[in-house]
Scaffold this motif. Structure first.
Motif, PDB file in Angstrom:
ATOM      1  N   GLN A   6       0.836  -1.188   0.000  1.00 31.41           N
ATOM      2  CA  GLN A   6       0.000   0.000   0.000  1.00 31.41           C
ATOM      3  C   GLN A   6       0.882   1.252   0.000  1.00 31.41           C
ATOM      4  O   GLN A   6       1.811   1.369   0.798  1.00 31.41           O
ATOM      5  N   SER A   7       0.582   2.189  -0.901  1.00 37.73           N
ATOM      6  CA  SER A   7       1.408   3.388  -1.014  1.00 37.73           C
ATOM      7  C   SER A   7       0.702   4.595  -0.406  1.00 37.73           C
ATOM      8  O   SER A   7      -0.432   4.906  -0.762  1.00 37.73           O
ATOM      9  N   SER A   8       1.389   5.257   0.545  1.00 36.29           N
ATOM     10  CA  SER A   8       0.837   6.478   1.137  1.00 36.29           C
ATOM     11  C   SER A   8       1.432   7.721   0.490  1.00 36.29           C
ATOM     12  O   SER A   8       0.999   8.838   0.757  1.00 36.29           O
ATOM     13  N   ILE A   9       2.435   7.519  -0.356  1.00 34.96           N
ATOM     14  CA  ILE A   9       3.020   8.634  -1.079  1.00 34.96           C
ATOM     15  C   ILE A   9       2.336   8.733  -2.435  1.00 34.96           C
ATOM     16  O   ILE A   9       1.799   7.754  -2.945  1.00 34.96           O
ATOM     17  N   ALA A  10       2.351   9.926  -3.015  1.00 34.47           N
ATOM     18  CA  ALA A  10       1.571  10.102  -4.240  1.00 34.47           C
ATOM     19  C   ALA A  10       2.153  11.197  -5.110  1.00 34.47           C
ATOM     20  O   ALA A  10       2.794  12.136  -4.629  1.00 34.47           O
ATOM     21  N   ASP A  17      -4.358  13.228  -8.440  1.00 36.13           N
ATOM     22  CA  ASP A  17      -3.599  12.144  -7.845  1.00 36.13           C
ATOM     23  C   ASP A  17      -3.595  10.945  -8.806  1.00 36.13           C
ATOM     24  O   ASP A  17      -4.662  10.481  -9.241  1.00 36.13           O
ATOM     25  N   ARG A  19      -3.238   7.987  -8.192  1.00 31.67           N
ATOM     26  CA  ARG A  19      -3.948   6.856  -7.607  1.00 31.67           C
ATOM     27  C   ARG A  19      -5.410   6.827  -8.040  1.00 31.67           C
ATOM     28  O   ARG A  19      -6.048   5.772  -7.983  1.00 31.67           O
ATOM     29  N   TYR A  24       0.312   3.964  -8.897  1.00 32.88           N
ATOM     30  CA  TYR A  24       0.831   4.270  -7.571  1.00 32.88           C
ATOM     31  C   TYR A  24       2.338   4.555  -7.624  1.00 32.88           C
ATOM     32  O   TYR A  24       3.082   3.861  -8.328  1.00 32.88           O
ATOM     33  N   ARG A  28       9.450   7.072  -2.169  1.00 33.19           N
ATOM     34  CA  ARG A  28       9.772   8.487  -2.058  1.00 33.19           C
ATOM     35  C   ARG A  28      10.976   8.818  -2.941  1.00 33.19           C
ATOM     36  O   ARG A  28      11.897   8.012  -3.059  1.00 33.19           O
ATOM     37  N   ASN A  93       3.118  14.554  -2.764  1.00 29.02           N
ATOM     38  CA  ASN A  93       2.356  14.833  -1.546  1.00 29.02           C
ATOM     39  C   ASN A  93       3.212  14.879  -0.287  1.00 29.02           C
ATOM     40  O   ASN A  93       2.731  15.268   0.771  1.00 29.02           O
ATOM     41  N   ASP A  94       4.500  14.502  -0.386  1.00 23.42           N
ATOM     42  CA  ASP A  94       5.377  14.680   0.775  1.00 23.42           C
ATOM     43  C   ASP A  94       6.059  16.044   0.773  1.00 23.42           C
ATOM     44  O   ASP A  94       6.872  16.347   1.644  1.00 23.42           O
TER      45      ASP A  94
END
Length: 239
Positions: A6-10, A17, A19, A24, A28, A93-94
């Motif tokens: 699962q990727s929380s970065i985008a 986005d 996603r 995905y 980073r 998004n980071d």
């Protein structure tokens, strides 16, 4: 085969986005610092070289992506390529307070050993600067100081004029003459023009002076004559 997690970065293309279309970002990324394009000229009889600064070079940014859904990767990849090639801006998004301007895109061949799984790398060629997302036009009706926190910027200024007047930025004048309405001064495009409901008119012959640049630190702005107000988007940017 691609490792699925699962990727929380985008990655955002034109504020969308990836996603949302099942693509995905793998991990980073490290943003490179742009390289200055400098010339060092040796002159006989002179100590050291003469340095000529030509600005910053574009930056190259590869980003790895993957796909894992209950659908054909090839179909999704085909649609995704349209979005990548058409995109004008990139945001991560980071670091979501800035965006990058995309110059060009190269997409490597995709790995697709399983129907529903795929991975590929997109190589972005980007403008050297990071642009502030929070930038917005500032209305100026009297002398005002704008503080530039980053690298020198190339603003866009809309002047409301009923005749002839001067804009002063750090005491350097720009003359606006014989305008009844608005004139847009775009330092990035090095163009002065009018925009009447989407109809663009060349107004460069109504402007005398250099296109303004906001230096790092304080920039004093004021005007005189038949100018009633300015709308200034400073386009703050970083390297």
């Amino acid at each position: 085969m691609v490792e699925i997690r699962q990727s929380s970065i985008a990655t955002f293309l034109d504020n969308v986005d990836t996603r949302e279309f099942n693509i995905y970002q793998r991990e980073r990324v490290v943003i490179p610092t742009p390289e200055e394009d400098n010339e060092h000229i040796e002159i006989k009889g002179r100590h050291g070289s003469l340095t000529k600064k030509n600005g910053f070079k574009d930056i190259e940014l590869p980003i790895d992506f993957y796909f894992y859904e209950k659908a054909s990767f090839k179909v999704t990849f085909r649609h995704a390529k349209v979005k990548f090639f058409n995109a004008k801006t990139l945001m991560l998004n980071d670091d979501d307070s800035v965006f990058y301007k995309i110059k060009s895109v190269v997409i490597d061949n995709a790995l697709n050993d399983v129907l529903e799984v795929g991975e590929f790398t997109v190589n972005f060629r980007l403008d050297p600067f990071q642009y502030e997302l929070s930038d917005s036009a500032k209305t100026i009706t009297a002398q005002r100081t704008l503080s530039n926190p980053g690298y020198e910027s190339e603003p866009i200024i809309t002047a409301h004029v009923a005749g002839t007047g001067k804009i002063y930025i750090n005491n350097v004048p720009i003359t606006i003459q014989n305008i009844n309405g608005t004139i847009i001064i775009d330092s990035e495009l090095m163009n002065a023009y009018g925009n009447n409901n989407g109809i663009i008119t060349n107004l460069n012959n109504h402007m005398i002076g250099d296109f303004p640049v906001f230096k790092h630190g304080s920039n004093v702005i004021y005007f005189d004559g038949a100018i009633s107000k300015l709308e200034v988007n400073p386009r703050w940017r970083w390297v």
